[in-house]
Structure formats: C-alpha cells, structure tokens
Write a protein that holds these residues in place. Structure first.
Motif, PDB file in Angstrom:
ATOM      1  N   SER B  56       0.811  -1.210   0.000  1.00 41.83           N
ATOM      2  CA  SER B  56       0.000   0.000   0.000  1.00 41.83           C
ATOM      3  C   SER B  56       0.851   1.271   0.000  1.00 41.83           C
ATOM      4  N   ILE B  57       2.024   1.235   0.627  1.00 41.38           N
ATOM      5  CA  ILE B  57       2.845   2.456   0.704  1.00 41.38           C
ATOM      6  C   ILE B  57       3.386   2.834  -0.673  1.00 41.38           C
ATOM      7  N   THR B  58       4.167   1.918  -1.262  1.00 39.98           N
ATOM      8  CA  THR B  58       4.673   2.244  -2.596  1.00 39.98           C
ATOM      9  C   THR B  58       3.526   2.303  -3.598  1.00 39.98           C
ATOM     10  N   GLY B  59       2.472   1.525  -3.348  1.00 41.61           N
ATOM     11  CA  GLY B  59       1.319   1.548  -4.253  1.00 41.61           C
ATOM     12  C   GLY B  59       0.672   2.924  -4.323  1.00 41.61           C
ATOM     13  N   LEU B  60       0.517   3.549  -3.165  1.00 43.88           N
ATOM     14  CA  LEU B  60      -0.090   4.893  -3.158  1.00 43.88           C
ATOM     15  C   LEU B  60       0.755   5.858  -4.000  1.00 43.88           C
ATOM     16  N   ILE B  61       2.054   5.811  -3.792  1.00 48.80           N
ATOM     17  CA  ILE B  61       2.902   6.718  -4.584  1.00 48.80           C
ATOM     18  C   ILE B  61       2.822   6.352  -6.062  1.00 48.80           C
ATOM     19  N   GLY B 276       3.108  -2.367 -14.995  1.00 49.95           N
ATOM     20  CA  GLY B 276       1.668  -2.312 -15.223  1.00 49.95           C
ATOM     21  C   GLY B 276       1.295  -1.847 -16.619  1.00 49.95           C
ATOM     22  N   GLY B 277       2.279  -1.604 -17.459  1.00 47.39           N
ATOM     23  CA  GLY B 277       1.972  -1.328 -18.859  1.00 47.39           C
ATOM     24  C   GLY B 277       1.943   0.141 -19.233  1.00 47.39           C
ATOM     25  N   THR B 278       2.265   1.032 -18.303  1.00 44.86           N
ATOM     26  CA  THR B 278       2.290   2.447 -18.651  1.00 44.86           C
ATOM     27  C   THR B 278       3.599   2.767 -19.357  1.00 44.86           C
ATOM     28  N   SER B 279       3.472   3.482 -20.477  1.00 42.94           N
ATOM     29  CA  SER B 279       4.657   3.777 -21.271  1.00 42.94           C
ATOM     30  C   SER B 279       5.399   4.977 -20.721  1.00 42.94           C
ATOM     31  N   GLY B 283       1.171   8.881 -22.464  1.00 42.97           N
ATOM     32  CA  GLY B 283      -0.033   8.688 -23.256  1.00 42.97           C
ATOM     33  C   GLY B 283      -0.684   7.327 -23.173  1.00 42.97           C
ATOM     34  N   ILE B 284       0.048   6.328 -22.699  1.00 38.90           N
ATOM     35  CA  ILE B 284      -0.507   4.973 -22.652  1.00 38.90           C
ATOM     36  C   ILE B 284      -0.335   4.418 -21.247  1.00 38.90           C
ATOM     37  N   GLY B 285      -1.422   3.870 -20.692  1.00 37.99           N
ATOM     38  CA  GLY B 285      -1.311   3.260 -19.380  1.00 37.99           C
ATOM     39  C   GLY B 285      -2.606   3.353 -18.605  1.00 37.99           C
ATOM     40  N   SER B 286      -2.635   2.723 -17.450  1.00 40.37           N
ATOM     41  CA  SER B 286      -3.858   2.733 -16.660  1.00 40.37           C
ATOM     42  C   SER B 286      -3.555   2.505 -15.190  1.00 40.37           C
ATOM     43  N   VAL B 287      -4.486   2.919 -14.349  1.00 37.79           N
ATOM     44  CA  VAL B 287      -4.352   2.709 -12.918  1.00 37.79           C
ATOM     45  C   VAL B 287      -4.412   1.214 -12.595  1.00 37.79           C
ATOM     46  N   GLY B 288      -5.306   0.506 -13.287  1.00 37.95           N
ATOM     47  CA  GLY B 288      -5.410  -0.933 -13.054  1.00 37.95           C
ATOM     48  C   GLY B 288      -4.061  -1.619 -13.243  1.00 37.95           C
ATOM     49  N   VAL B 291      -1.782  -1.001 -10.295  1.00 34.42           N
ATOM     50  CA  VAL B 291      -2.116  -1.813  -9.122  1.00 34.42           C
ATOM     51  C   VAL B 291      -1.560  -3.223  -9.301  1.00 34.42           C
ATOM     52  N   VAL B 292      -1.744  -3.779 -10.498  1.00 35.55           N
ATOM     53  CA  VAL B 292      -1.216  -5.115 -10.768  1.00 35.55           C
ATOM     54  C   VAL B 292       0.310  -5.105 -10.661  1.00 35.55           C
TER      55      VAL B 292
END
Ligand SMILES: Nc1ncnc2c1ncn2[C@@H]1O[C@H](COP(=O)(O)OP(=O)(O)OP(=O)(O)O)[C@@H](O)[C@H]1O
Ligand SMILES: Nc1ncnc2c1ncn2[C@@H]1O[C@H](COP(=O)(O)OP(=O)(O)OP(=O)(O)O)[C@@H](O)[C@H]1O
Ligand SMILES: [Mg+2]
Ligand SMILES: [Mg+2]
Lengths: 291, 338, 525, 338
Positions: B56-61, B276-279, B283-288, B291-292
């Motif tokens: 949760s800590i690094t996840g929030l950031i 998580g797939g954010t470039s 321009g490309i990526g997602s919050v989901g 999280v993964v």
C-alpha cells in the motif's frame, strides 16, 4: 594569536543516527579541546569519503579522526594521509595493513555480534527458534555482525536454529515487512536477532501487530529509541559499543599528538561491547537522552 | 475495408484489449500459483493481508506516479519527499521536535492525527507543485528537477530531524497504519479507495483525458487548446500529495518517522507503473495496470522471503522476473494483434 | 457594428495589419496585411517557405508576431495560446498534423470537450456515437475507437478536418488540408467548404494545388519571400492559374507538369513482382494487406501508381523495400530473385524509398540538414576506417542544393526550421545521392509548391532518362497523368488495371481505382 | 529569403552554437570562481588533480551513457555492473576468491593487471550486450531491462564475493588508480583519452552519425537503411565496457573491490550526461557536454566539502545547483534563439 589547529572528523553515513551521534561527540570534544573541526560525511560511498580526505589533505588539516566506511577501500586514502605526515586515529573500524596509523579506538563489530548472540543464548538456556535480520548486504558492519552471530550460534546448531534469515537492509520499514513474512511463514519464533536497532524496532512492530509480545528481540547500537524500548520491556536488549566514548578518546589522542607530538599511551584502545538489558540500562552511553 | 474485415478487426481489438490488461495479471496469477505450491501457507489470509499492507505504501505513490508518467514525465524525488512529509507529519503530531523518542505518547502536546495528515499531504502537494513549476517555467526536464528534488528533500529532512527518527504517535494516528476494518488492514483500504478514485479520474473525467492527451503529444495538445503547463504542474502536485499520504500511513505503521525512509523507493514505484503497462513515453497506461504492477512486486518479494530464499538469490530472481513479466506482456500483445 | 467598407455587405471579420515575424535571424513575414469577411473563402498562396504557415500560426495563437496588429471582430486580437483563438471561434487545421497518436479517433475529435453524463463523468458511448457521425461527414467509415497511430496520413488528415468542422467556428484556418487526399475526398471537402461559406463562416485556405484554389476561393492573397505579392479577386472574372503562379514566383509561369510527351519505353524489365502478399503486421493491425500483386517496372520508365486512400499503394512500396514482411510472392531485380528482409537489404540492392509520412518516417527533426541528407549513404561518404569524409559530403549537398533549389541557411541548420517543401527536397536529395536502380517515391510532392513540384517532376524524368526505374505513388491524378509513362491502379491490395500514360485520362483512372474486380470481392482480408 | 537574411541567420546560428555549448561551461567557470574566492587554496593544483581523479570514475561511465542516452535509451544498471566487473577483476587479479583480504599481495597467485582489466571490460561489454539484446529482441523498454540488471548484477556480485570485499592488488595494478604521469593522476589521463576517443567516434565517424540518427528518429533510421537493432545493442555494449573500465580503475584506486561499490552511481552518471545538454529523448547531445557535466558535479562536491559545508546543507545546495545549472542553460539557449 596563534592559529588554531584543525582536525578532520569523518564518519561513513550521516543518514544513520548512530553516526550522527558519533560526529556530535567528535564535535563536542573538538570544541572542548579548542580545535577547529572539518566535518565529513561519507554518504555511504567509499569514493566520497576518500575524496573528503583528499580535500582535507590539500587544506593541510593537522589530524584526522575517521570511522572508515570500509576498512579496505579507505586504506589507500588513509595511507596517503600518513605519508603526508598527518596523524590518523581510526574509530570503530580498524584499517589493517596501513603502517603508521597513530591509534585505533574501537569496539569490534564481530565481538558485538557475538555478545548479542550470547545474550540471546543466555536468555534461552533450553534452546530457541530464531529469526535473524541482517544488515545491508556487502556493508562492513553487516558482514562483521553477521559473522559474530554465527560464530556463537553455528556450534550450537542443534539447540539454536535460525529458521528464518533475511536482510532488511538496516531499515525499519523493510524489517517490518520481512518479519511479517517470516511470522506468516514460520509462526512465532522465540527470539529475533537484528543487526541494528532500526530493524529491531521494525521487527517489534510486526510482532506487536500479531500480539506476539513475548518474542525476545535484540538490537544493536544502543540508540536512545531502542533504550526506551528496552526500558519498557519491548526489546530484550541492544548492543552498546560506546561510540561516544570511542569518539572522544580518539579526538583526545589526535589533538594531543597534533599539539606537541605526544604519543598515545596505547596504540590500540578496545572497548568491550556489552549488551544492554533492562537491568543494566544505566551502563548505556545515551541513557541521558531518553529522559 | 469490407464489413467482414471491420468486424474481425473489432473483435480482434476487444480480445486484444482484454488480454493486454491481463498480461501482467496472468503473470501475477502464475507467480501466486507457484508460491502456493512451494508453500501452501502462502495463501494464508494473514499473509495475503500482509502483502496488501506492504504494497500500500509504494502503491499509493505509484498511483500518483501513473499520472506523471502518463504525461511522459518522471518523478525521482518521491522517496525523499516521503521522508520529508513523514518528518513534517511527525513534528506536527508531536507538537515539535522535542520529546522525539518516547514510544508511547500521552498525545497531550501534539496537534493530533488530522493535523499531521493535513500537514503531510499539503507539504507533499506543495513540494510537487514547486517541482512542477520548475519544470514548466524554467523548462528544466522532469528528470533533472526531481533528481535535484531527491537530494534537496533528503537534505531538508535530515536538517529538521538532525538525522534521527521521531517516534511515538498516539493510538488514533497509529490506527491508520496498523488498524483493521474487519479483517482488512486500514492501509490496504486507503490504497484501494485511492486507486478507484484515480481510475475514475483518469478514465472518466475531462481532466484525466487531458492528462493522456498531454502525454500522447504535448505540442498537439497545446494546439488543441489544452492548458498543457497547468496539467503538467497538476500531475506533480498529485504525486506529491500521494507521497504525503503514503508518508503519513508509513509513519503511522512504523510508529516512527525516519530520515532514511523511502531510500530507493523511486525505482520500486516506477517499476510498478511500468510493469503495469504504462509507457515511459507517455499517453498509454492505466491505474489498473499500476495496481497489478505493485502487487506483482509485492508478491514476488514476499514470496521469496516466505521461502527464506537467500538475499543474494532474491536480487537475481527479482531482476529477472521483472524483465520476464514485461517481456511476456509484450509478447502477448504482439500475438494478440495478429 | 460599424462597417469597414461601404461596398461590402459584410463587415470585415479579421484584419491583419503590417505583421512581421522574425526567427533566429530569418524574417519569415515582413509587413503583411490582409483581411477576410464572413462567408468568404480566402486562398493564401505562395511557394514553400513563403510564410503561409507562419502567418496562420500567428492567427491561431501558436506564436506571437514580432510586430504588427491583428483585429478580429472589430477588437484588438492578441491570442496568448491556441485556447484563446478557439474561444473566439477561430479553428485551425494545422499543416503538421496535430492529432494525438496514442488516443482514439473519438477522443481526438472531442479533445478537451468530451461529452459528459451524470456526475460530470465522460460518457464514452456518446463520444463514440457522436464521433462516428462527425467523421462520416468527411466520408470516413473507420471505427472511432481506433487509435490514431493506426491511421494512414490521409485518414488522419480527414479526422483533423472532421474535428475542425465539428467545432463552433467563425473562422476556419486550413493549412494544406488536401495535401494527403485523393480526388474524391478533396471534392467532398470543397463541397463542405461551400456549405460553410453559405453559413457565413470565413475560411482561410492554403494549398499548393492551384486548381483547387481557383475552384473554391473568392479571393486570394499571395505571399512571396514573406512579403505580400498581391491580391487576386474573383469578382473581376475567374482567377487564372498563370496569373497566380506569376505572383507566387515573381516571373512568368512555365508550363505546369512539364513532362515531354511520353516516350515509348523499350528498356528491360528491371523490377518484377509476382503474387505478392503481405501478412497483417501486429504493429499496424489496420494496414491493408496485399493480395497477390503483379507488377513490372522497366529501366528508364516512370510507373505511376494511382488508387484511393487505403488501396495499398504504400504497402506495396514498403513490401518491395523490405520494410514490411512478405507472406508470399517473388521479387526479381535485374533477373535475379531477391528477398530483402529489411530496408538495409533493399538499399544495398539499389532500391530507394521516399516515404509518404515525412515527419515520422523520413526526417530527423532535431538534426542538421547535412546528417539528414547523408544518412542513407554513410558508407559512400566515409572512408575505409569509418570516418566521415565531410568535405565530400558537403560538396554533394551543395550540388543538390543547387539542382533542387533547396532554400536553406547552412548545412548545420536543423531540418525542422525548413519549410515542408524544402524538407521534402532534402529527402529526395538523400536518395538521389545513392544513385539507386529503383526509386520508389510515395507522394513525392506532398506539400511541395508548384514551382518546386515542377522541379521534382523534372528530376524524376531525368532520373528515368538515366535509366533508373521510378515508381511514383501519388494521390494527385494530374501529377500521375503528367509524369507517368505507364500507370497502374490499385484497390484493396490488388492491381485493378494498367494503361500507357498517353492513353490515360482522369475519368479512366477513376473508374479503375473504384473498380472492385469480381474475384476481389468477399475476400478482402 | 533575402541574402541579408541568410547571412544574418548564419551569424545567429554560430553565436547560438557557441553559447549553447558554453552554457554549462559558463556555469562551471562561475562555480570555480566562487569557490576560489571563498578559499583560494581551492585552486591548489593538488586539489584540482584530486577533482579530476574523483570525476574520472563516474565520468568514464558517463561517456558510455552518452551513447545510450543519444539513442533515447537509459542504463540504470551501471552502478551494479561496476561492482560486478570490479569483483570479476579482483578475482582474476588475485587468482581466485581465496586469500581475499591480504592488503599486500606478492602477486604470485594472480593473473596480473592485464588479465584483470581484460576480464573487467569483457564482462562489462558482454553484460551490456545481453541487456541490449533483451531490449531489442524481447522489446522490453531499456528502463525495465536495466532496472532488472541493476538488481541482478548486484545479486551476482554478492554471490561471487559472498558479501565481502576482495582487497590487495599488486603495485602494477594499483598504478592505474593511484599513479601519476608527471603531476597528472593516471585515472584522469584514462578519462581524458577515453573522452577524446568518444568525441571523435560520435562526431567524425559514420557509426556516430548512425547513433544520432537512431536517437533522432528510429523509424526514419530504419527506412534509411540503418541496422537500428545492432546500433542499439552496440551502445549498451559500449556503456558496459566503460563500466568495466571504471570498475578496474576504481578497484585499483581503492585497492579493493567491494560488493557495495557503485550504489546510486546511475543517477550521478545520468545527471552528468543530462546537465551536459544531452536530451533524454535522444538525438541531441555531445561528449564535451558530458565532460563538463561530470566536472560540474565534481567541482560542486569538492568545493562544498572544501568549505566545510555541513553534509545536510550540501545535499540541499547540490540539488538546487543542478537544477539551476540546467535552467541557466535553457535560458541561454532561448535567449540566443530570439
Ligand atoms: N520555428 C522556426 N524557426 C526558424 N525558422 C522558421 C521556423 N518556422 C518557420 N521558419 C522559416 O520561416 C519561413 C516561412 O516558413 P513557413 O512554414 O511559414 O512557410 P510556408 O509558406 O508555410 O511553406 P510551405 O508551403 O512549405 O508549408 C521559412 O523560411 C522557414 O524556414
Ligand atoms: N504505418 C501504418 N500503421 C498502421 N496502419 C497503417 C499504416 N499505414 C497505413 N495504414 C493503414 O493501411 C490502410 C491503407 O493505407 P494507406 O492509406 O496508406 O494506403 P495507400 O494505398 O498507400 O493509400 P494512400 O497512398 O492514399 O495513403 C489504411 O486503412 C491505414 O489505416
Ligand atoms: Mg506551410
Ligand atoms: Mg499511401
């Protein structure tokens, strides 16, 4: 007026409270002796500490008091200082193989690790299941303290099993996570031996969260925060190496020599590390800071 | 293009979409299976909740970092900023830098958890804003500004704390780090709520779409009438805010704010976002995905520790698996597109 | 509102008064004045680098003028950003496309103004539906949820036009909107412009296709070297092309498309393609897939390739060039079968390609003109130890600079700073320097002014005369007709017909381009 | 465009060019003046040579990193790779991992400095090559591959050294770290020679042109017949080679190879490159800039230490000055462009 003497006081990493204390004591003693102090923070890098020594030599400091980050990697810089005729006193960690060091004042980390493990063994005469949290891989104190712990425990393998041994990089948050994983995987241990107080305090939080309040946790460095925890019975003990005493002694030796070439009485001042428990809190150097 | 062709194409895209978001997820699932086989107690709820609390800590950031990286920016200062905000929160919670060591506070002198939380997030957001302004006004690349921030905030933290920790908060504050709601750790709930909010903002608000647009092509976004500079500043405010929030939770959890907190977090956080797939080119990526990504790192670390793998081997395995996870994702995407 | 001129029924909407613009030492515009009224289409013409785009960028708030005044709707107009222009109803279609490649078509159309539903959240469904209708207006039938990066240049151009048309506007600025389009789309756009004119929207229109301009514009303003070269008005009779050209270049117009009568080509077959098929590239899932293409290219001829947008011409070029993977078919060069696996292989064999998307596929924007010029011939311009022979390189560039009359300051200048047409000439020079056996040019005169266009055509003709086999893909039928010795037409990844250049005319070509051969039906993929 | 205009533009461009390359240099000069005024002994030749010796390690890696960043890549693994190569060099120099601690070697069991040097650079180049292949073949972004490399190489280093250092090399090897040629330290000479070679390669060879082209526009480079993948792999080989060379020099200088060497170097090295004006988006930059960038960081650290600035304040000042140096450079460029 005669120029004041200047000495270099160098510690490995001011990010850690242990070395902040060491430098503070150096500062205080230098003031008491009436000499100027050039401060140096190795920032956990042998090259940085080397560079600091080199800069100090250019400035023609009169003496160097140093706790080397790494005894081997700092040897060339210290050698250079000796060659330049600057007296060097090492604190805490001893540099081998360099001729002409004025004195060494220290408490061996291997001995400290041995003391820590022995205290744990004494607390569990019938044997124990142990977690061991190690320091940053590759770092000098981590290696030495680990060695000390194993020196004591390896011969007693049958009774004292290290069932979980992981590094937590000397960091509290990592120690917390690692201990959580260890508790989930192995259940409650009897004791947790940690290579510094920060990790001990992290392990303490992990145990508290699971209500494992009777796990005996041992730290290292006798930081005020750990002393408070020992006083409150939350930590079983912590290893005191008397860094302040080491620092002040070192400064006194260095200044005496720089002033009038007074050779130290002993070239090697070794303070024996002790384990501070609830019963001998008064022996702790920094107990005054916990009030 | 014929109708048949179009349908096919659409179908292709949908399957592609699904699998694209599932790439890292599949990998995560595989990891969990492996660890469970190695040691079934890995699936013990206690351990799973441990993992959620840990990420949760690094996840929030990482949530905030997703915004930044979506604009093709980067923030290297988050680890130091976390330490700084944590120290500020501690000073506020304890009502000063005196009495920093008592592990149990009566709570009389301090200003309480709410003030501490507020201080942490406000300072974090403000620090992020200053960096954002340096990026947009002085035209210094984000890498440089936040690298500067990395050393500046660490220096400030050490200065206010004089190197030492500030420890001992009252129970109401500690609840945010150690409390449970039902069986679920509070930090995990904070992370989940924040993730859902971020997902909604990025996917369903004009602001969120503008963030994607700026990252996709800043010049085109400007020509299309978006206020690019404001959006850029805002993402650094957001990541700063999350660094502050994470700092508060971490301090509450450890019952201590340390000057050495968060060292190296920037790389963990950026890894989570990128896995998580954010470039990194924006321009490309997602919050989901983020999280993964965070979960993947968390599971990997926990699982290796759980099996008491030696720390040397851990380093090697973690490094290889990070690369493999992303390689698998790329491979999947290229297969699906066919 | 006070009227500016008594004779006119409409007040002036926008007036530019004495605008000047300097860049690092270049004066792009010098004391330019013009005006436009509601319901009027004003053509803005001039050679490459004349300053058209610069003027339009000033009007749309991208950059401020160095001096001069602009009046919009009777008030001083000093936009600080494109946002300010947009707010006043000034909408711009930029020459260098300003779409966001990572976003979908729908999102690009609704950038900054996505339709929202309850709670102010973006409604993706409405966005998709509305954008489908908007792109249909310009004749585009692609899925609006396709990312723009998967579109061809022409499709992107249409999306950009569609977006501009969907905004509430009083003045639409169009910087070469037709440069990537084929006849059909151009006609559709012109009719839309005509409708807008009737709705009292003012349009500023830049194009290098003078026929278009003559057909649609009410008035024209011509720029030359950043200065006003004159105004032309339809009220005094239709505007003649030679008159425009004379104003643009400052001398009497030479013959447009100055191709000598097509020679009967008797050269050997240099490049022969049989049964060429391509696979669907995962990186470009929407690309047309070639479906059994046969084509022959003789030494010394110019083969024109005509087709509508999406007919697969570009894909054919890329497949021959080794840029895309080939699924089946053979390529024979000078009687030897070849299988280039990469552009590097094709280039080594003597094939060159000038790609259609200059910005993304041809230029190195931040690099100087010299490295841009020599990048495909590094071996040629270096010695045995791998060191660049800069003297030789510079001399070669200087030669081409003269031959192609490239307007540039120095070899070190970043290519970014050149006008589009001049960039194109540098790219042509890149390939001429290699002296290829086969040169494929994809839309070689896209965005190139009339004068330079003629020069490019002459260059192609000269190349053919030297025995080089030239394949020219172009969406401008007059251009195809003017230079080609032979013409083939394509549709949906297949060849639909071929004829000798002398026999061809626009009607015949259009018919073949639209033809679906019986066997092509139903198996388009 | 009038003839006058053309001439004018030429003039403009030349002045621009000059000032552009002088931006960081001006800033460096200003720093040196300030430090000299504060403490004249700063200009003591010994101190200046100290600085050159100090920057030579990160400087060598920064040379290689310039190639990587010019292609729009990045290498985060350099710090770990340095430790790894250093350990390999030490093992070769000492003829095994036994007898790792004697500070003075008779030199009988080892394979000598040349074998050690060769081992370090070959291993470094090979490791870089493997990462380059992962980037081009698996299509994993450089950030991820080299982040993986960062932890993998550290783990490998710890594994071969079992955590401890390997110390004590013979005099011929130590000369490369501590020797002098005339008054000039050997590491500084190695750095200078390497910098000149890199400058020549990037500026005057077709390979250098290709590196810029690939960074400027990879797709256009491919369509111009460049073997983009090979060039990408090659730059990681180059940076790996330099990490190996730097490792050898560092080990020689410290008379010891440590498992914890090089931690955090990636950021210092990338800073040097970026401060020197190389764009993280590729295609723009120069070796000269990198040298100035490395010198700027070195002078700053030395100067602050020289003036006994407290370590916490040092962090703050260094961070701010890095940002300012780049901001100054941008400002200068924007002025010149007008
Ligand atoms: N950003 C810039 N920096 C320097 N010079 C520029 C810049 N933009 C344009 N120029 C110069 O200004 C002049 C006018 O360019 P502009 O793009 O307005 O021409 P244009 O008429 O639109 O040409 P084209 O028909 O080729 O598009 C050219 O000489 C060009 O080199
Ligand atoms: N680089 C690319 N990436 C993805 N899709 C592409 C690319 N190039 C072309 N396409 C797709 O391929 C189809 C045909 O391309 P294109 O329009 O270039 O064909 P063409 O016959 O060369 O037509 P034109 O020359 O008029 O552009 C289009 O539908 C477009 O979406
Ligand atoms: Mg233009
Ligand atoms: Mg095409």
């Amino acid at each position: 007026a005669e120029d004041k003497l200047t000495i270099l006081g160098s510690v490995p990493n001011l990010g850690f409270p242990f070395f902040v204390h060491m430098l503070n004591e150096i500062k205080a003693e230098a003031a008491a002796q009436g000499v100027n102090l050039t401060e140096s923070d190795g920032q956990n890098s042998a090259t940085k500490q080397t560079a600091d020594i080199e800069a100090a030599l250019v400035q023609k400091v009169n003496a160097i008091v140093i706790s080397p980050l790494d005894v081997n990697a700092l040897a060339p810089a210290i050698e250079e200082a000796v060659k330049a005729g600057v007296p060097v006193v090492t604190i805490d960690r001893r540099v081998d193989g360099v001729e002409g060091i004025l004195a060494h004042v220290g408490a061996d980390n291997v001995k400290g690790g041995e003391a820590e493990a022995s205290a744990m063994v004494a607390a569990f005469p019938n044997g124990a299941k142990i977690f061991h949290l190690q320091g940053q891989p590759g770092a000098g104190p981590a290696i030495d303290r680990n060695k000390g712990v194993h020196n004591v425990l390896d011969p007693l393998k049958d009774k004292y099993q290290i069932i979980f041994e992981q590094t937590a990089n000397f960091a509290r948050a990592e120690a917390l996570s690692v201990t959580e994983a260890g508790l989930a995987a192995n259940g409650k241990p009897d004791a947790i031996v940690c290579a510094n107080d920060d990790m001990a305090l992290g392990a303490m939080e992990a145990c508290a969260a699971r209500n494992f309040t009777d796990v005996k946790i041992y730290g290292f460095d006798a930081l005020p925060e750990a002393l408070v925890a020992v006083r409150d019975g939350k930590l079983a003990g912590t290893v005191e190496q008397f860094p302040g005493e080491q620092s002040r002694t070192a400064v006194r030796i260095a200044v005496a020599y720089a002033k009038d070439k007074t050779e130290p009485k002993e070239k090697l001042v070794l303070l024996t590390p002790i384990v501070i428990g609830k019963d001998n809190l008064d022996k702790a150097e920094r107990i005054g800071e916990t009030k | 293009m014929s109708v048949a062709g179009e349908q096919n194409q659409r179908g292709g895209i949908n399957v592609a979409r699904l699998l694209m978001s599932f790439g890292p997820l599949l990998f995560l699932a595989a990891l969990i299976v492996v660890f469970t086989v190695l040691k079934p107690s890995f699936m013990d709820p206690i351990n799973l909740f441990n993992i959620t609390r840990q990420i949760s800590i690094t996840g929030l950031i990482a949530l905030g970092m997703t915004f930044v990286i979506l604009t093709a920016g980067i923030d290297l200062s988050v680890g130091s900023l976390l330490a700084f905000c944590g120290m500020v929160a501690a000073v506020v919670a304890k009502g000063g830098t005196a009495n920093t060591l008592s592990l149990s506070t009566s709570g009389t002198q301090g200003y309480g958890w709410f003030a501490a939380l507020l201080a942490a997030v406000v300072v974090g957001a403000a620090a992020g804003g200053v960096q954002g302004l340096a990026i947009t006004r002085l035209k210094v690349p984000p890498f440089v500004v936040t690298l500067g921030g990395l050393t500046v905030f660490r220096g400030l933290t050490l200065t206010i704390s004089n190197g030492g920790p500030i420890s001992g908060f009252d129970a109401s504050m500690r609840w945010f780090g150690t409390g449970l709601i039902g069986p679920v750790p509070v930090p995990a709930i904070i992370f989940a709520v924040a993730a859902i909010l971020c997902h909604i903002v990025l996917r369903y608000t004009r602001y969120g779409r503008a963030v994607y647009a700026v990252g996709g092509n800043a010049e085109a976004a400007r020509l299309s009438g978006l206020r690019v500079d404001r959006i850029l500043v805002s993402v650094y405010v957001i990541v700063g805010f999350f660094a502050g929030l994470a700092a508060f939770v971490l301090s509450a959890r450890l019952n201590s704010s340390e000057a050495v907190a968060g060292i190296g977090y920037e790389l963990t956080v950026i890894s989570a976002v990128v896995i998580g797939g954010t470039s990194l080119f924006g321009g490309i990526g997602s919050v989901g995905g983020t999280v993964v990504g965070a979960a993947l790192i968390g599971v990997l670390q926990n699982g290796l520790q759980f099996n008491n793998v030696s720390s040397y081997t851990q380093s090697i395995v973690i490094g290889l698996i990070l690369i493999l996870a992303v390689a698998f994702d790329r491979w999947l995407k290229s297969r699906v597109r066919r | 509102m006070p009227t500016a001129e008594a004779a006119s029924p409409e007040p002036i909407l926008l007036a530019v008064e004495g605008v000047t613009k300097h860049f690092a030492g270049v004066t792009a515009l010098s004391d330019v004045s013009l005006d436009i009224r509601p319901g009027e289409i004003l053509g803005l013409l001039g050679e490459n680098g004349a300053g058209k785009s610069t003027l339009l960028k000033i009007l749309s708030g991208v950059m401020p003028p160095s001096s001069g005044r602009i009046i919009f709707d009777g008030a001083d107009y000093q936009p600080a950003s494109p946002q300010d222009a947009k707010r006043l109803g000034i909408v711009t279609i930029y020459q260098e496309l300003s779409l966001i490649p990572t976003l979908t078509v729908a999102e690009n159309i609704f950038i900054g103004r996505a339709p929202t539903g309850p709670l102010g959240l973006v409604s993706w469904r409405r966005m998709e539906e509305d954008s489908r209708a908007i792109i249909a207006r310009v004749g585009l039938t692609i899925d609006p949820m396709t990312p723009v990066s998967a579109l061809s240049v022409a499709e992107q151009q249409l999306v950009e036009i569609a977006r501009a048309l969907s905004l509430k506007s009083r003045l639409i600025i169009m910087d070469e909107p037709t440069s990537a389009l084929t006849e059909t789309e151009v006609q559709r756009l012109l009719s839309i412009m005509d409708r807008l004119r009737r709705d009292k929207v003012a349009i500023m229109f830049v194009t290098h296709r003078l026929e278009e301009a003559a057909a649609i514009c009410d008035r024209m303003t011509v720029l030359r070297d950043g200065r006003l070269a004159g105004h032309l008005d339809r009220d005094n009779g239709p505007i003649e092309l030679p008159a425009i050209i004379e104003k643009m270049v400052g001398r009497a117009a030479s013959e447009l498309y100055a191709r000598p009568a097509q020679r009967a080509i008797a050269g050997d077959i240099r490049l022969s393609v049989r049964g060429l098929r391509t696979v669907r590239d995962p990186e470009a899932p929407h690309a047309i897939v070639l479906d059994g293409v046969d084509i022959d290219l003789k030494a010394g001829e110019i083969l024109g390739v005509a087709g509508l947008v999406g007919s697969g011409r570009t894909e054919l070029a890329r497949a021959i060039f080794g840029a895309d993977r080939i699924a089946a078919g053979t390529i024979t060069l000078d009687g030897r079968q070849i299988a280039p696996a990469s552009p590097a292989d094709a280039i080594a064999l003597g094939i060159g390609l000038v790609p259609e998307d200059r910005k993304h596929q041809a230029i190195f924007a931040a690099l100087g003109i010299l490295p841009n010029f020599s990048v495909a011939s590094l071996g040629h311009f270096s010695n045995g130890f791998g060191f660049m022979a800069e003297r030789r390189e510079r001399d070669a560039l200087a030669g081409f600079r003269k031959m192609l009359s490239i307007r540039m300051a120095s070899a070190e200048q970043a290519i970014e700073g050149l006008s589009g047409g001049n960039q194109q000439k540098v790219i042509l020079a890149r390939w001429l320097a290699r002296d290829p056996k086969v040169l494929i040019v994809d839309e070689p005169t896209r965005g190139v002014d009339v004068g330079a266009k003629t020069e490019v055509h002459q260059i192609l003709v000269q190349l053919a005369a030297r025995g080089i086999a030239v394949m020219m893909i172009s969406s401008e039928l007059p251009e195809v007709l003017a230079v080609s010795d032979r013409i083939v037409t394509m549709r949906r990844g297949r060849i639909t017909g071929q004829m000798q250049g002398v026999e061809a005319n626009e009607e015949k070509l259009m018919e073949l381009m639209a033809l679906d051969r019986q066997d092509a039906k139903g198996q388009a993929r």
